[in-house]
Scaffold this motif. Sequence first.
Motif, PDB file in Angstrom:
ATOM      1  N   PHE A   1       0.859  -1.182   0.000  1.00 30.76           N
ATOM      2  CA  PHE A   1       0.000   0.000   0.000  1.00 30.76           C
ATOM      3  C   PHE A   1       0.901   1.239   0.000  1.00 30.76           C
ATOM      4  CE2 PHE A   1      -2.185  -3.560   1.889  1.00 30.76           C
ATOM      5  CZ  PHE A   1      -3.413  -3.544   1.260  1.00 30.76           C
TER       6      PHE A   1
ATOM      7  N   TYR B   1      -8.620  -1.926  -4.467  1.00 27.20           N
ATOM      8  CA  TYR B   1      -9.807  -2.705  -4.060  1.00 27.20           C
ATOM      9  C   TYR B   1     -10.677  -1.898  -3.110  1.00 27.20           C
ATOM     10  CZ  TYR B   1      -7.348  -6.918  -5.691  1.00 27.20           C
ATOM     11  OH  TYR B   1      -6.700  -7.858  -6.423  1.00 27.20           O
ATOM     12  N   ILE B   2     -10.013  -1.166  -2.205  1.00 26.38           N
ATOM     13  CA  ILE B   2     -10.769  -0.404  -1.211  1.00 26.38           C
ATOM     14  C   ILE B   2     -11.407   0.814  -1.873  1.00 26.38           C
ATOM     15  CG2 ILE B   2     -10.666   0.775   1.021  1.00 26.38           C
ATOM     16  CD1 ILE B   2      -8.162  -0.927   1.650  1.00 26.38           C
TER      17      ILE B   2
ATOM     18  N   VAL C   1      -3.401  -2.403   4.936  1.00 30.62           N
ATOM     19  CA  VAL C   1      -4.579  -1.536   4.956  1.00 30.62           C
ATOM     20  C   VAL C   1      -5.764  -2.423   4.600  1.00 30.62           C
ATOM     21  CG1 VAL C   1      -5.708   0.540   4.065  1.00 30.62           C
ATOM     22  CG2 VAL C   1      -3.203   0.425   4.104  1.00 30.62           C
ATOM     23  N   VAL C   2      -6.769  -2.441   5.451  1.00 32.44           N
ATOM     24  CA  VAL C   2      -7.919  -3.299   5.191  1.00 32.44           C
ATOM     25  C   VAL C   2      -9.212  -2.486   5.239  1.00 32.44           C
ATOM     26  CG1 VAL C   2      -8.032  -4.052   7.609  1.00 32.44           C
ATOM     27  CG2 VAL C   2      -9.081  -5.460   5.844  1.00 32.44           C
ATOM     28  N   GLY C   3     -10.098  -2.780   4.312  1.00 31.01           N
ATOM     29  CA  GLY C   3     -11.365  -2.058   4.301  1.00 31.01           C
ATOM     30  C   GLY C   3     -12.094  -2.226   2.981  1.00 31.01           C
ATOM     31  N   PRO C   4     -13.095  -1.446   2.699  1.00 32.80           N
ATOM     32  CA  PRO C   4     -13.677  -0.461   3.609  1.00 32.80           C
ATOM     33  C   PRO C   4     -14.523  -1.137   4.682  1.00 32.80           C
ATOM     34  CG  PRO C   4     -14.950  -0.556   1.575  1.00 32.80           C
ATOM     35  CD  PRO C   4     -13.822  -1.517   1.415  1.00 32.80           C
ATOM     36  N   LEU C   5     -14.377  -0.710   5.915  1.00 32.80           N
ATOM     37  CA  LEU C   5     -15.081  -1.333   7.029  1.00 32.80           C
ATOM     38  C   LEU C   5     -16.199  -0.433   7.536  1.00 32.80           C
ATOM     39  CD1 LEU C   5     -11.876  -2.616   8.842  1.00 32.80           C
ATOM     40  CD2 LEU C   5     -13.468  -3.988   7.502  1.00 32.80           C
TER      41      LEU C   5
ATOM     42  N   GLN D   1     -17.305   5.216   5.938  1.00 32.60           N
ATOM     43  CA  GLN D   1     -16.573   3.963   6.183  1.00 32.60           C
ATOM     44  C   GLN D   1     -15.129   4.237   6.588  1.00 32.60           C
ATOM     45  OE1 GLN D   1     -17.739   1.787   2.448  1.00 32.60           O
ATOM     46  NE2 GLN D   1     -18.385   0.278   3.967  1.00 32.60           N
TER      47      GLN D   1
ATOM     48  N   ARG E   1     -12.455   1.165  -4.793  1.00 30.84           N
ATOM     49  CA  ARG E   1     -13.581   0.755  -5.615  1.00 30.84           C
ATOM     50  C   ARG E   1     -14.877   0.695  -4.806  1.00 30.84           C
ATOM     51  NH1 ARG E   1     -14.490  -4.783  -8.682  1.00 30.84           N
ATOM     52  NH2 ARG E   1     -14.571  -5.489  -6.540  1.00 30.84           N
ATOM     53  N   LYS E   2     -14.748   0.422  -3.518  1.00 31.00           N
ATOM     54  CA  LYS E   2     -15.920   0.182  -2.686  1.00 31.00           C
ATOM     55  C   LYS E   2     -16.237   1.273  -1.682  1.00 31.00           C
ATOM     56  CE  LYS E   2     -17.927  -3.597  -3.744  1.00 31.00           C
ATOM     57  NZ  LYS E   2     -17.715  -4.884  -3.090  1.00 31.00           N
TER      58      LYS E   2
END
Lengths: 276, 482
Positions: A2, A23-24, A85-89, A32, A26-27
Amino acid sequence: MFTIVKKMNLSHDVYWMDIDAPYIARKAQPGQFVILRTGRMGERIPLTIADSDREAGTISLVFQEVGKSTMLMGALKQGDNLDDVVGPLGLPSHIEKLGLVVIVGGGIGIAPVHPIARGFKEAGSKVISILGARSKDLLIMEDEMVKASTEVKVCTDDGSYGQQGFVTNVLEGLIEEGSPIDMVVAIGPVPMMAAVSKLTKPYGIKTMVSLNPIMVDGTGMCGACRVTVGGKIKFACVDGPDFDGHEVDFAELRLRQRMYLSEERDAIETLTYVSE
Amino acid sequence: MTDTNNTTPKKEKVPRQPMPEQPAGERQKNFDEVPYGYTPETAMLEASRCIQCKKPRCVAGCPVGIDIPGFIKAIEVGDFPESIRILKDSNALPAVCGRVCPQEDQCEILCVLSVKQDPVAIGRLERFAADWEREHGEVKLPEVAPPTGKKVAVVGAGPAGLTVAGDLIVKGHEVTVFEALHKPGGVLVYGIPEFRLPNEIVEFEIKNLENLGVKVINNIVVGKTFTIPELMEEEGFDAVFLGVGAGLPMFMGIPGENLNGVYSANEYLTRSNLMGGYDFPRYDTPLKRGKKVAIIGGGNVAMDSARTAKRLGAESIVVYRRSKKEMPARIEEIHHAEEEGIDFHFLTAPVRILGNEDGAVIGMECLTMELGEPDDSGRRRPVPIKGSEYILDVDVVIVSVGTGSNPLLTKSTPGLELNKWDYIVADQKTGVTSIPGVYAGGDIVRGAATVILAMGDGRMASGAMHRYLMGEPEPADAPEES
């Protein structure tokens, strides 16, 4: 990986970062958040997504250096990578066409409130944004908020810019003028969100706040982020982070946020030691 | 000796070989693994106790059907590479299973020897073979079938998902595992502490899967980053396996549960194991160590939490509302905890947690119980004794009363049938769900269970997924072999 594709200083210890995370991006929807780690021994820190660009594949984060992890993040440069980095949460903010929405952003809370303001405006609502900061040099994203709103009102605690006073003073002025407010969205420090919710409650104005309790996994697995809303336990990571401000137990949230104050101080000491 | 027809008298004389372990006095101060493992000599001696039954009952007790007599025979004759080869035929994670499976309730309980003496130490031998291979750097990868051109997504890198990945990669499918956390392993890395299962061992087993061609992508929350329809329609996956576990922590609903210093066992163990909180401030994630810690619950997770708290320097007390006899934890774990000086308050139920003006825990009010009639679970129901309240002066409370289904994925998947507890409805023989091409197994189907049962589900689902991908029919129910 990232990669940090852009880093800007918004005020003395507040930064804006664009991060390559297609990926994040996009969403991602307003409201979030992501969880990131700066390194192998780092903790997982939640940050609300301030903006996203699907075409460029980037998300934007705004953070203030307050503890060891955010200081480490502040030391990163354009071109550096974040480990994770993880998400979107979290659930997206509920956005719809309303008559008048008042958006209240305090301090760095202006960053997460920005896409929400823009969302309401794009949906066809009239958006009055109230931006608050302790002083002029701590006010961030004023230009962006002007674009995202129908009207912007600024206030500072010390009167160095805009109206002197708190966001609640400005909001109270609007209410007393008789503006037909359909909804208030407030993001900022817990005392500010509590004060806004307390102000609007007697008028019956629906008030949404975005809660930022301590979190670990962000997917509903640990329960660290539990908050009491309407007398029931909710997990801010999966049930929120947006909640009805009139139902939130802010006193409990405030105490829970302060759980690791002494550990934070120890961690900062080790950081100084390492950098020497 | 009368019934020695199948055995030689010599074999009966060898007693079950004890497991050498770190002395309790030392290990309560560190996170190093407790049992040291067998030496080759001890392993061969223990393996010689196996009488090589023609119809081995132990295999029937193993959810993944390991050829137990086969791998033990290889150890007995000193052919350790062969023993691990046999193990890996049916088990992708032998070093893990050798450590954390409840062997005493599964394979060993069925061992013929246990009629007259102690059963063969199957779990310890499994661990020995896996450790021997790892330590000798002679890892042989199983043969991989030619590519089938089919793509499989595995959601969740825990025991169920990793088993499916290992099974399907060798059958020639392209396998991608999506993990929400920053490290694969699921409960093996966030839940089970180092002293019971070192993270290094899990990493090694996952590395082996990656060497076979399995792609593991961390930081993807399926249900958020991708939905299942997106994986299938846009990302081109032909089949999906859901092994997301059931990690939603339950609380008791008593006053004071949101005070600072009250943790779910999941949070406590995640901070300590996954995030290195036991080594704070070297690692950045803080963890309240506490002077006196109460752990509420009687399962393996409660034992893991109690033993972690002890190692972090606290006085550690397990509070359980039934008696020792009803505790769901493995006997070995309870025994280890007792040896390490964990205090047990049986027949005790918390009523409320007390805090100070800073919101920090300063005590827990408890009630003494007595056992009444059996309840739905078949265990005798605890009944409070009136007026027995007392205060336990603890400063950290760990709630370990179970977990439920996490709605994040299941609620974001249209058409996925759930039962009334929000677990996924999946066929018991194939793992197939209400969505064609989507399979599920492990805790998200059965509710909180064990590592090996999750792996058994993975084994079963992978067979069905392979047949689905290859367009083969499901075999009709075959009659039992006579």
